[in-house]
Design an enzyme around this catalytic site. Structure first.
Site, PDB file in Angstrom:
ATOM      1  NE  ARG A 160      -9.458  -5.719   0.095  1.00 49.66           N
ATOM      2  CZ  ARG A 160      -9.454  -5.858   1.424  1.00 49.66           C
ATOM      3  NH1 ARG A 160     -10.405  -6.544   2.027  1.00 49.66           N
ATOM      4  NH2 ARG A 160      -8.513  -5.273   2.132  1.00 49.66           N
ATOM      5  CB  SER A 229      -3.572  -4.291  -0.454  1.00 50.61           C
ATOM      6  OG  SER A 229      -3.521  -4.181   0.946  1.00 50.61           O
ATOM      7  CD  GLU A 325      -7.242  -4.752  -2.590  1.00 46.74           C
ATOM      8  OE1 GLU A 325      -6.871  -5.502  -1.679  1.00 46.74           O
ATOM      9  OE2 GLU A 325      -7.383  -3.537  -2.447  1.00 46.74           O
TER      10      GLU A 325
HETATM   11  N1  EPU Z   1       3.743  -8.554   6.738  1.00 45.98           N
HETATM   12  C1  EPU Z   1       5.103  -8.724   6.558  1.00 45.98           C
HETATM   13  N2  EPU Z   1       5.746  -7.858   5.727  1.00 45.98           N
HETATM   14  C2  EPU Z   1       5.112  -6.847   5.074  1.00 45.98           C
HETATM   15  C3  EPU Z   1       3.728  -6.679   5.255  1.00 45.98           C
HETATM   16  C4  EPU Z   1       3.055  -7.557   6.105  1.00 45.98           C
HETATM   17  O1  EPU Z   1       5.712  -9.615   7.100  1.00 45.98           O
HETATM   18  O2  EPU Z   1       5.794  -6.107   4.355  1.00 45.98           O
HETATM   19  C5  EPU Z   1       3.031  -9.451   7.670  1.00 45.98           C
HETATM   20  C6  EPU Z   1       2.585  -8.716   8.938  1.00 45.98           C
HETATM   21  O3  EPU Z   1       3.583  -8.720   9.909  1.00 45.98           O
HETATM   22  C7  EPU Z   1       1.387  -9.531   9.361  1.00 45.98           C
HETATM   23  C8  EPU Z   1       0.785  -9.981   8.026  1.00 45.98           C
HETATM   24  O4  EPU Z   1       1.812  -9.886   7.062  1.00 45.98           O
HETATM   25  O5  EPU Z   1       1.774 -10.670  10.069  1.00 45.98           O
HETATM   26  C9  EPU Z   1      -0.433  -9.161   7.622  1.00 45.98           C
HETATM   27  O6  EPU Z   1      -0.059  -7.795   7.493  1.00 45.98           O
HETATM   28  P1  EPU Z   1      -1.095  -6.592   7.780  1.00 45.98           P
HETATM   29  O7  EPU Z   1      -1.786  -6.780   9.073  1.00 45.98           O
HETATM   30  O8  EPU Z   1      -0.374  -5.326   7.532  1.00 45.98           O
HETATM   31  O9  EPU Z   1      -2.257  -6.785   6.701  1.00 45.98           O
HETATM   32  P2  EPU Z   1      -2.257  -7.252   5.179  1.00 45.98           P
HETATM   33  O10 EPU Z   1      -2.755  -8.642   5.110  1.00 45.98           O
HETATM   34  O11 EPU Z   1      -0.952  -6.953   4.532  1.00 45.98           O
HETATM   35  C10 EPU Z   1      -4.756  -6.563   4.818  1.00 45.98           C
HETATM   36  C11 EPU Z   1      -5.555  -5.779   3.813  1.00 45.98           C
HETATM   37  C12 EPU Z   1      -5.402  -4.295   4.063  1.00 45.98           C
HETATM   38  C13 EPU Z   1      -5.878  -3.994   5.481  1.00 45.98           C
HETATM   39  C14 EPU Z   1      -5.053  -4.818   6.470  1.00 45.98           C
HETATM   40  C15 EPU Z   1      -5.536  -4.677   7.902  1.00 45.98           C
HETATM   41  C16 EPU Z   1      -5.664  -7.123   1.783  1.00 45.98           C
HETATM   42  C17 EPU Z   1      -5.154  -7.326   0.395  1.00 45.98           C
HETATM   43  N3  EPU Z   1      -5.119  -6.111   2.464  1.00 45.98           N
HETATM   44  O12 EPU Z   1      -3.383  -6.270   4.580  1.00 45.98           O
HETATM   45  O13 EPU Z   1      -6.222  -3.606   3.154  1.00 45.98           O
HETATM   46  O14 EPU Z   1      -5.757  -2.619   5.787  1.00 45.98           O
HETATM   47  O15 EPU Z   1      -5.163  -6.232   6.130  1.00 45.98           O
HETATM   48  O16 EPU Z   1      -6.728  -5.353   8.055  1.00 45.98           O
HETATM   49  O17 EPU Z   1      -6.523  -7.873   2.218  1.00 45.98           O
HETATM   50  C18 EPU Z   1      -6.218  -2.548   1.010  1.00 45.98           C
HETATM   51  O18 EPU Z   1      -7.011  -3.415   0.649  1.00 45.98           O
HETATM   52  O19 EPU Z   1      -5.823  -1.629   0.229  1.00 45.98           O
HETATM   53  C19 EPU Z   1      -5.686  -2.602   2.356  1.00 45.98           C
HETATM   54  C20 EPU Z   1      -4.761  -1.755   2.777  1.00 45.98           C
END
Ligand code: EPU
Length: 343
Positions: A160, A229, A325
């Site tokens: 990012r 995010s 972010e």
């Molecule tokens: N999780 C939880 N609780 C929550 C949310 C997530 O326990 O409320 C856990 C999930 O179960 C999983 C882990 O956290 O084990 C990661 O969650 P997820 O796959 O939803 O991805 P993220 O890390 O929360 C990132 C990006 C997203 C992108 C997704 C998918 C960042 C800051 N965010 O989110 O990007 O869509 O991965 O690749 O890196 C964005 O930047 O606006 C965005 C949506």
């Protein structure tokens, strides 16, 4: 060039925060861009589709919202080269590529925002980052009033992050992004959720799954105003991680090539008991704790206050500082994330 005075920006930011700019420039060509005086350009905030921007005050700085359009494709034996102008919508570019049998960007389907904004924060999802496919970026230098090409390496891409968010922030504007997409397509389908696709794994199947996952987890900004995010996933050292893992054996983590460990901010926020938390007109999303929703607040400051509250809770529980972010914009320009003084 189109310009407007006292222009309301509520419809131009996905958090739906009311803010007014004294002046907005809407250049459609590089020539129009060059008509903005250097002085003014250097004091402006560049707005794409406003999907990663929080206006913290009722007044916003001068805005430049580029409207350069167009997608061009060339090819050789091994690659397609796709050049897209900054004003194109990101998801439309992904659809354009897929419909022309140009593959690679499918994991990034449905990410809100414009093509020009994509390299700035190096958008990423489901196992890839846009920097994986960028050959070079064309950037207009406000001071020199000329176009400069940045190779992939010169863009200094990180998680990012890029040179456009750091050293070049506010000094110019991305006009075109040039992608290099190999004709020998390799699926990236190991991310949790994608590995359930039944073979054959095609680009279309990956895109459909990504769209389905995003629609399930991430709220539609038109229904529940948000900026995706809100925080970055924190990067920690191996030692810090091990200590945390002792206490929370189920903690999700992603080992990075750098040796650091990436943690899931959404998980941390949920563990802190804030999933679904509401504070007046703003709150934390019920399905994805990394997303802040503006239910009906008219003040960007309410969102700033909630983000500070989340940061404090995470610091108290995990001794970790979450970095937004989303970009915070005050009346005079971008605010650093340590500056909470915007009223
Ligand atoms: N999780 C939880 N609780 C929550 C949310 C997530 O326990 O409320 C856990 C999930 O179960 C999983 C882990 O956290 O084990 C990661 O969650 P997820 O796959 O939803 O991805 P993220 O890390 O929360 C990132 C990006 C997203 C992108 C997704 C998918 C960042 C800051 N965010 O989110 O990007 O869509 O991965 O690749 O890196 C964005 O930047 O606006 C965005 C949506």
């Amino acid at each position: 060039m189109k310009t407007r005075a006292n222009f309301p920006l509520q419809a131009f930011n996905s958090l739906n925060v009311p803010a007014v700019t004294a002046e907005i420039f809407l250049p459609s060509t590089v020539k129009e861009l060059s008509e903005i005086t250097t002085d003014k350009a250097l004091r402006s905030y560049i707005l794409g589709e406003g999907t990663n921007t929080l206006f913290c005050q009722a007044k916003a700085p001068t805005i430049i919202k580029p409207r350069l359009m167009g997608i061009e494709v060339t090819e050789n034996d091994e690659y397609f080269q796709v050049s897209a102008a900054c004003g194109e919508n990101w998801h439309n570019l992904v659809l354009f590529c897929i419909s022309h049998a140009i593959y690679g960007l499918e994991n990034l389907a449905l990410i809100p925002g414009s093509v020009g904004a994509a390299p700035v924060q190096n958008i990423g999802a489901y196992g890839i980052e846009v920097s994986d496919f960028i050959e070079r970026v064309t950037w207009y230098d406000f001071a020199e009033k000329k176009l400069v090409d940045f190779s992939n390496a010169a863009c200094q891409f990180g998680y990012r992050n890029s040179i456009f968010k750091q050293a070049l922030n506010g000094k110019g504007i991305i006009t075109h992004v040039h992608f290099l997409l190999p004709k020998a397509w390799q699926p990236v389908d190991s991310y949790q959720g994608l590995n359930t696709i039944i073979s054959p794994v095609t680009p279309q199947a990956i895109m459909a799954k990504v769209i389905q996952l995003r629609q399930t987890k991430l709220p539609d900004p038109k229904l529940l105003p948000n900026a995706g995010s809100f925080f970055k996933n924190p990067l920690v050292t191996e030692d810090f991680f091990h200590a945390l893992q002792q206490q929370y054996p189920k903690i999700p983590y992603y080992r990075q090539q750098s040796g650091e460990i990436k943690l899931a901010a959404g998980w941390l926020i949920e563990q802190a008991g804030l999933k679904g938390f509401r504070d007046g007109g703003v709150g934390v999303h019920e399905n994805q704790a990394l997303v802040i929703i503006n239910y009906d607040s008219k003040h960007g400051q309410d969102i700033v206050a909630l983000s500070v509250y989340i940061q404090e809770k995470i610091m108290a529980k995990f001794n970790l500082h979450l970095i937004p972010e989303v970009r915070f914009i005050g009346a005079d320009g971008e605010l650093s994330h340590t500056n909470r003084g915007c009223q």
